[in-house]
Write an enzyme that holds these catalytic residues in place. Structure first.
Site, mmCIF file in Angstrom:
data_model
loop_
_atom_site.group_PDB
_atom_site.id
_atom_site.type_symbol
_atom_site.label_atom_id
_atom_site.label_comp_id
_atom_site.label_asym_id
_atom_site.label_seq_id
_atom_site.Cartn_x
_atom_site.Cartn_y
_atom_site.Cartn_z
ATOM 1 N N GLY A 391 42.016 84.254 26.018
ATOM 2 C CA GLY A 391 42.103 85.529 26.705
ATOM 3 C C GLY A 391 42.460 85.333 28.160
ATOM 4 O O GLY A 391 43.395 85.926 28.681
ATOM 5 N N ALA A 392 41.686 84.463 28.838
ATOM 6 C CA ALA A 392 41.919 84.173 30.250
ATOM 7 C C ALA A 392 41.277 82.836 30.562
ATOM 8 O O ALA A 392 40.480 82.308 29.793
ATOM 9 C CB ALA A 392 41.332 85.267 31.134
ATOM 10 N N GLU A 394 39.684 80.259 33.894
ATOM 11 C CA GLU A 394 39.100 80.285 35.229
ATOM 12 C C GLU A 394 39.572 79.181 36.159
ATOM 13 O O GLU A 394 38.785 78.706 37.012
ATOM 14 C CB GLU A 394 37.573 80.193 35.118
ATOM 15 C CG GLU A 394 37.029 78.865 34.575
ATOM 16 C CD GLU A 394 36.876 78.806 33.075
ATOM 17 O OE1 GLU A 394 36.156 77.918 32.595
ATOM 18 O OE2 GLU A 394 37.472 79.655 32.380
ATOM 19 N N ASN A 395 40.816 78.737 36.067
ATOM 20 C CA ASN A 395 41.277 77.697 36.979
ATOM 21 C C ASN A 395 40.848 78.046 38.404
ATOM 22 O O ASN A 395 41.034 79.174 38.864
ATOM 23 C CB ASN A 395 42.800 77.585 36.923
ATOM 24 C CG ASN A 395 43.316 77.470 35.510
ATOM 25 O OD1 ASN A 395 42.978 76.562 34.773
ATOM 26 N ND2 ASN A 395 44.140 78.438 35.123
ATOM 27 N N HIS A 427 34.399 88.237 34.508
ATOM 28 C CA HIS A 427 33.986 87.023 33.790
ATOM 29 C C HIS A 427 34.614 85.783 34.417
ATOM 30 O O HIS A 427 33.934 84.785 34.678
ATOM 31 C CB HIS A 427 34.393 87.152 32.318
ATOM 32 C CG HIS A 427 34.102 85.970 31.463
ATOM 33 N ND1 HIS A 427 33.130 85.965 30.492
ATOM 34 C CD2 HIS A 427 34.674 84.730 31.411
ATOM 35 C CE1 HIS A 427 33.113 84.793 29.889
ATOM 36 N NE2 HIS A 427 34.045 84.014 30.431
ATOM 37 N N GLU A 428 35.917 85.860 34.670
ATOM 38 C CA GLU A 428 36.602 84.684 35.216
ATOM 39 C C GLU A 428 36.184 84.404 36.660
ATOM 40 O O GLU A 428 36.098 83.244 37.065
ATOM 41 C CB GLU A 428 38.114 84.869 35.117
ATOM 42 C CG GLU A 428 38.643 85.090 33.712
ATOM 43 C CD GLU A 428 38.191 84.040 32.713
ATOM 44 O OE1 GLU A 428 37.964 84.381 31.544
ATOM 45 O OE2 GLU A 428 38.049 82.862 33.106
ATOM 46 N N HIS A 431 33.100 82.339 36.846
ATOM 47 C CA HIS A 431 33.313 80.906 36.634
ATOM 48 C C HIS A 431 33.583 80.157 37.941
ATOM 49 O O HIS A 431 33.463 78.922 37.967
ATOM 50 C CB HIS A 431 34.503 80.685 35.700
ATOM 51 C CG HIS A 431 34.160 80.765 34.251
ATOM 52 N ND1 HIS A 431 33.191 79.988 33.668
ATOM 53 C CD2 HIS A 431 34.684 81.532 33.243
ATOM 54 C CE1 HIS A 431 33.124 80.259 32.379
ATOM 55 N NE2 HIS A 431 34.019 81.200 32.098
ATOM 56 N N GLU A 450 30.022 79.298 29.917
ATOM 57 C CA GLU A 450 30.444 80.525 29.251
ATOM 58 C C GLU A 450 29.317 81.534 29.060
ATOM 59 O O GLU A 450 29.544 82.743 29.159
ATOM 60 C CB GLU A 450 31.085 80.190 27.904
ATOM 61 C CG GLU A 450 32.330 79.316 28.008
ATOM 62 C CD GLU A 450 33.437 79.940 28.855
ATOM 63 O OE1 GLU A 450 33.343 81.142 29.174
ATOM 64 O OE2 GLU A 450 34.392 79.224 29.187
#
Length: 976
Positions: A391-392, A394-395, A427-428, A431, A450
């Site tokens: 989905g995505a 978190e770099n 959410h990202e 992270h 997560e």
């Protein structure tokens, strides 16, 4: 990372045209429009969703558990093997077989990448700076799918550089490692630098450094980006690709002059490439570059980025392409520093990126305040990709994700898409602390990333920004119930699960690492108090800044803030699989409670029922003032106990449905609780309690702990409900039953009639006016939807289709359509105006009722669909009852092609699941099991076992409860 199939579910509206007819004219009211639109593939848990989930998004032959095979026999003649799994106390593999040696540690990488988007190739040069932790005469690192050049090692302990061709390497293809033997021993405490060039294709595999396609001015164009989590950095450059082995990175990107370069950090310089300067360069990267570009007459540029903080390889990121961006900023509440925020897309969709950027701006300062830790990087970008597996992602400093995770058309706002995007972006951003500042020591502890990102990003922080989303209640269905669904299987696994190899690592990005982890952390927060919980989390993060952590580190932080023995409370929840059902019986002086493991297939055998959880019971009773009183101090930490209580007054366990357990009451007590909960005013129980009761009902029936008729009776009690989220749970619970008895047409018809009568009264409550002599049950909703779709088909004007009704309108168009409709949907998929339209069109292509069009859809899947969209196609087809078994057959026919197509990414396990988990007979179980015999299932072994468990549990439920179900439904039909 947010999984691409998180939250993926089928929609009850798809299979109930009678219900559609009853509901259409209420659809201008937002709650019901949401109800209609939310019951389909949503959240990119796909997960994550996508939501995906997601990557939902989601085995190995070396699975690190003990398998006990027992022959189960039902009351009929059917028998089959069921697998019971229990985590072993010790590692089943020598860590040296899958972990890098610990004698060397990278401290810094100088990484140069040259990207050619016309030839779809890249090459690079890396200098890895190493510390020798233990004397060694070899160097082992990770590499996969790269063509390496010669290697040069320099060290203070070597008289001269040690240069060897790539052929000198000892390559372990399976472990994705290469070893260079040295002429002399590097002593402990010394340093070394390894230099190597490499090259590879920019594939469309959505892992490593890959290409993504988009259309501009009628032409297909490409850009490139990375997806490294969990173990794909090694596909882009040679490295020490383990989360514990943090290092700093200085990235340099070389690209065509008219493209944009991105990486984790801001660019510190950018200049045109000068061949004359490079030809006389003394540095190895520039000499290497001059060699690669010899004879090139094109214009190139060199972009150098600032050096990163210490970080793991899986969150390194870079991208190159014709991007454009929107920009904003936020001011740190801790330091007052202003940081730029951008979101990048291709030019054709940039107008849909504003909302995601706004969310990022709003949540970042909240995270800083809650954790008392400032976001440490100079910027935070988001890059939206048209081809993305999860989905995505978190770099650090450069979040990436698929279009459905971040793009929202401001002119056609779909509330479901809006919630998904807000949830994903938050959410990202979570992270940036959980995973990036503090990283799990190994993939066993993935939930520390997560689970926290799901709880913090999608509940605690999001609730501060969008209280109207009612995220605490949404959590129950979108996370807790998904966790229950997977964890109720014998083939489940602990949250903290041993990961011996890359195949296993890829499979634990599931509802247990995300949803169950978030659920148990939410339960802990409620038990100790959210303020103290967050204080403990802040302590944990501060003690491990830029470092790595394990479960015990988190427990220590929360223990410091609360004084509670956290390991005693939490270890069983994290280190053991499964969850309990608490059985409540009433005594003379109170209630007697007992805990047992809950299994969807029936009561647990003693060997599967050994865990004792510490369960915060959250008992709600009525106070002297008539208001609810919640006691969060009561815990069940033994098999059973008695609790003093006045049972003449209303009570309920698991107040607010915060606990990770189901509750089994006597039929009489459940009826009393339901009556109290269903009160229109003054109920002791909140609507989160109603959601929990409704979710528990079919699950308890499926497990054989109650009758399915009891579940339907409870649901029937809530026919006057006014909360959308409760109606959503009612719809989901009935759909569980329909999806089990889907091959029993008489039962499906009766269930459709029942839910039609449940939902019709909503029309009156929402104020729909109709003539007294008109039978509301015969409203021709299908014709109205067809009319609206036909207007769109003929004119291209979709203004008569509300965004929240786009999916159901497209589906009705498909179910009653022919070739013109099919071609229209295919054209939308090929060139979608919005991500929501693309998904709606995909689902429509899977909803036709004639063989010809479904065959065309399969041909489209095999020849034209994007790889990232396979999960949408398969999930849509599994909801088309007529073609469920056909989907399974087509998967089997093209198995090798699908395996090759999804090799290396997360999609394979999902299409294995979606092709089979809707099946529901013992024969289906045996056929599915037989098909996979002898195949290499190491990339989806866990998913396969879970899928077989799903088939088995449905078959048992059908055998156990069909008579009870038919009797209740027929009696209900006659009484109304």
């Amino acid at each position: 990372m947010l999984q691409g199939v998180r939250g993926c579910r089928g929609g009850w509206i798809q299979s109930t045209p009678s219900l559609s007819r009853s509901l259409f004219f209420t659809c201008t009211r937002t709650p019901l429009r949401r109800l209609l639109s939310d019951h389909h593939i949503d959240r990119a848990s796909l997960p994550a969703f996508i939501n995906p989930s997601r990557r939902s998004p989601h085995r190995p032959t070396s699975f690190p558990h003990t398998f006990t095979l027992s022959l189960s026999r039902s009351c009929s003649s059917h028998s089959f093997l069921s697998m019971s799994t229990g985590a072993t106390a010790e590692t089943t593999k020598d860590p040296n077989q899958y972990r890098l040696p610990t004698d060397l540690k990278p401290t810094h990488y100088d990484l140069t990448i040259h990207t050619d988007l016309e030839k779809l190739k890249f090459n690079g040069f890396i200098t890895a700076h190493l510390e020798v932790k233990k004397a060694t005469n070899s160097i082992t690192f990770n590499t996969a799918d790269l063509t390496l050049g010669s290697l040069s090692l320099t060290s203070s302990s070597l008289n001269e550089p040690y240069v060897q061709p790539a052929s000198a390497l000892q390559i372990d293809t399976k472990a994705e490692r290469a070893t260079l033997q040295l002429p002399a021993t590097l002593p402990e405490g010394s340093t070394a630098q390894l230099k190597v060039g490499f090259q590879a294709e920019l594939t469309g595999g959505m892992m490593g450094y890959y290409r993504s396609a988009f259309e501009q001015d009628g032409k297909t164009k490409y850009y490139s980006l990375t997806q490294f989590e969990p173990t794909a950095a090694r596909r882009a450059f040679p490295c020490w690709d383990e989360p514990l082995l943090k290092a700093t990175f200085a990235v340099t990107l070389i690209s065509r002059a008219d493209t944009f370069n991105l990486s984790n950090m801001p660019a510190e310089s950018e200049e045109a490439y000068d061949p004359s300067a490079s030809s006389s360069a003394t540095t190895e990267p520039l000499s290497w570059l001059a060699e690669k570009l010899t004879g090139s007459t094109e214009n190139w540029k060199i972009t150098k980025f600032e050096t990163t903080p210490p970080m793991s390889t899986y969150i390194v990121a870079f991208a190159n392409g014709p991007f454009t961006y929107l920009e904003s900023s936020y001011k740190s509440p801790l330091s007052g520093k202003v940081r730029p925020l951008r979101i990048y897309t291709t030019p054709d969709v940039i107008h849909q990126a504003q909302f995601a950027l706004d969310v990022k701006e709003k949540v970042l300062p909240l995270y800083e305040q809650v954790f008392d830790i400032e976001y440490p990087l100079p910027k935070l970008d988001t890059l939206v990709a048209t081809d993305f597996d999860a989905g995505a992602m978190e770099n650090w400093g450069l979040i990436t994700g698929r279009t459905s995770a971040f793009l929202l058309d401001p002119q056609k706002v779909d509330i479901g898409a809006k919630k998904q995007i807000a949830s994903t972006q938050s959410h990202e951003v979570a992270h940036m602390w959980f995973g990036n500042i503090t990283t799990m020591a190994w993939w066993d502890y993935l939930y520390l990333n997560e689970g926290f990102a799901s709880l913090m990003g999608e509940v605690i922080i999001l609730n501060k920004v969008f209280p109207e989303f009612k995220v605490n209640a949404t959590f129950i269905s979108s996370h807790l119930n998904r966790a229950f669904s997977l964890d109720a299987k014998l083939s489940s696994h602990p949250i903290e699960v041993e990961c011996p190899d890359a195949n296993m690592i890829n499979q634990i990005f599931d509802s247990l690492s995300y949803a169950k982890a978030a659920s148990v952390l939410r339960m802990l927060s409620n038990y100790v108090g959210e303020e103290k919980f967050l204080k403990g989390v802040s302590i944990y993060l501060k003690q491990h800044l830029y470092g790595s952590s394990v479960t015990e580190d988190l427990w220590e932080g929360i223990k410091t803030a609360t004084g509670v023995d956290i390991p005693k409370v939490m270890d069983a929840w994290v280190k053991q699989m499964g969850f309990p059902v608490v059985t409540v019986t009433e005594t003379k002086d109170g209630i007697h409670v007992r805990q047992d493991r809950f299994l969807e297939s029936g009561p647990a055998l003693p060997k599967d029922n050994e865990t004792i959880w510490t369960i915060p019971l959250s008992l709600v009773t009525v106070g002297a003032d008539g208001k609810p009183v919640v006691d969060n101090s009561i815990v069940l930490d033994s098999r059973e106990k008695t609790i003093p209580l006045d049972t003449s007054k209303p009570f309920k366990l698991n107040a607010g449905t915060v606990g990770v357990f189901r509750v089994l009451y006597t039929p009489e007590r459940l009826a009393a609780i339901a009556k109290e909960a269903a009160k229109s005013k003054g109920s002791l129980f909140g609507f989160e309690d109603r959601i929990g009761l409704i979710n528990d009902a079919p699950a308890l029936a499926k497990a054989g702990l109650t009758e399915v008729s009891s579940a339907l009776t409870l649901i029937d009690n809530f026919r006057n409900e006014t909360e959308y989220l409760v109606w959503s749970s009612i719809a989901d619970s009935i759909e569980v039953i329909v999806n089990t008895w889907w091959e029993h047409q008489h039962i499906v018809d009766l269930l459709n009639s029942f839910r039609n009568k449940l939902f019709v009264p909503i029309i009156k409550r929402l104020g729909y006016e109709y003539s007294e002599d008109e039978d509301i049950d015969t409203k021709d909703v299908v014709e109205e939807l067809r009319s609206r779709f036909n207007h769109f088909l003929k004119t291209g004007d979709d203004s008569r289709i509300p965004p929240d009704l786009q999916r159901i309108t497209f589906k009705i168009g498909a179910q009653n359509g022919g070739q013109a409709e099919w071609e229209k949907f295919a054209s939308i998929v090929n060139k979608p105006p919005t991500p929501s339209a693309a998904i709606a069109a995909i689902l429509a292509l899977t909803s036709f009722k004639e063989d010809k069009y479904i065959e065309q859809t399969f041909n489209f899947i095999d020849t034209k669909s994007r790889d990232q969209d396979l999960i949408y196609f398969f999930s849509g087809l599994r909801q088309n009852f007529k073609y469920r078994k056909y989907l399974s057959m087509k998967f089997k026919e093209s198995y090798d092609a699908y395996v090759k197509r999804t090799e290396g990414n997360f999609s394979l396990q999902y299409i294995v699941q979606f092709s089979h988990d809707s099946l529901s007979t013992f024969e289906d179980y045996k056929e599915t099991e037989k098909f996979f015999e002898g195949k290499d299932t190491s990339k989806y072994d866990m998913t396969l076992k879970q899928t077989l468990d799903s088939i088995r549990s449905k078959a048992l439920w059908i055998e156990r409860s069909t008579t009870d179900l038919v009797n209740w439904l027929e009696k209900k039909q006659k009484s109304t």
